[in-house]
Design a protein around this motif. Structure first.
Motif, mmCIF file in Angstrom:
data_model
loop_
_atom_site.group_PDB
_atom_site.id
_atom_site.type_symbol
_atom_site.label_atom_id
_atom_site.label_comp_id
_atom_site.label_asym_id
_atom_site.label_seq_id
_atom_site.Cartn_x
_atom_site.Cartn_y
_atom_site.Cartn_z
ATOM 1 N N GLN A 214 -23.320 76.557 13.894
ATOM 2 C CA GLN A 214 -24.493 75.753 13.559
ATOM 3 C C GLN A 214 -24.312 74.338 12.942
ATOM 4 O O GLN A 214 -24.658 73.439 13.161
ATOM 5 C CB GLN A 214 -25.789 76.488 13.284
ATOM 6 N N SER B 225 -22.269 82.476 13.585
ATOM 7 C CA SER B 225 -23.349 81.513 13.985
ATOM 8 C C SER B 225 -23.748 80.350 13.066
ATOM 9 O O SER B 225 -24.121 79.244 13.539
ATOM 10 C CB SER B 225 -24.443 82.363 14.505
ATOM 11 N N THR C 280 -22.557 77.392 20.522
ATOM 12 C CA THR C 280 -23.364 77.507 19.315
ATOM 13 C C THR C 280 -24.652 78.370 19.675
ATOM 14 O O THR C 280 -25.063 79.367 18.998
ATOM 15 C CB THR C 280 -23.573 76.260 18.655
ATOM 16 N N MET C 281 -25.365 77.952 20.745
ATOM 17 C CA MET C 281 -26.441 78.671 21.104
ATOM 18 C C MET C 281 -26.323 80.385 21.493
ATOM 19 O O MET C 281 -27.097 81.013 21.184
ATOM 20 C CB MET C 281 -27.065 77.993 22.286
ATOM 21 N N GLU D 55 -23.484 74.598 23.501
ATOM 22 C CA GLU D 55 -23.497 76.031 24.349
ATOM 23 C C GLU D 55 -23.110 77.282 23.720
ATOM 24 O O GLU D 55 -23.327 78.354 23.405
ATOM 25 C CB GLU D 55 -23.209 75.671 25.629
ATOM 26 N N GLN E 15 -27.683 83.585 19.522
ATOM 27 C CA GLN E 15 -28.338 84.693 20.506
ATOM 28 C C GLN E 15 -27.643 85.995 20.156
ATOM 29 O O GLN E 15 -28.425 87.157 20.015
ATOM 30 C CB GLN E 15 -28.299 84.249 21.895
#
Length: 104
Positions: A56, A52, A71-72, A69, A76
């Motif tokens: 990022q 992640s 990356t998010m 998307e 999470q």
């Protein structure tokens, strides 16, 4: 990210070949069940956080091959894994404290 633990009652020989290879360390000696599972889960959490972080970084550098998307979702997953590991650690510390406070 898969944090499921294998059943302790299932012998390694009865497990699928992919799980048997994952359960056996490179040196050939068997890890303790809980210690090996905990170590594997922590390594998976660490890998998820690393993935992640790199996604990022790529989004911040405006890499067109990495979507926001994606990356998010990775962020999470890393957060959920870290929270789960933190809860396991807190429960283990609490259990240790309870055991140490028992009178013999």
């Amino acid at each position: 990210m898969d944090l499921r633990l294998n059943s302790v009652t299932t012998p390694i020989a009865a497990r699928p070949a992919s799980l048997a290879r994952a359960a056996a360390p490179a040196g050939g000696a068997q890890d303790a069940g809980f210690a090996g599972a905990l170590s594997g889960a922590l390594k998976a959490v660490s890998a998820s956080q690393g993935e992640s972080a790199s996604l990022q970084r790529e989004v911040q550098l405006e890499n067109p091959n990495v979507s926001l998307e994606q990356t998010m979702v990775a962020l999470q997953k890393a957060q959920i894994g870290f929270t789960a590991a933190l809860n396991v650690r807190n429960r283990m510390v609490q259990a240790y404290t309870d055991i140490m406070n028992m009178q013999v």
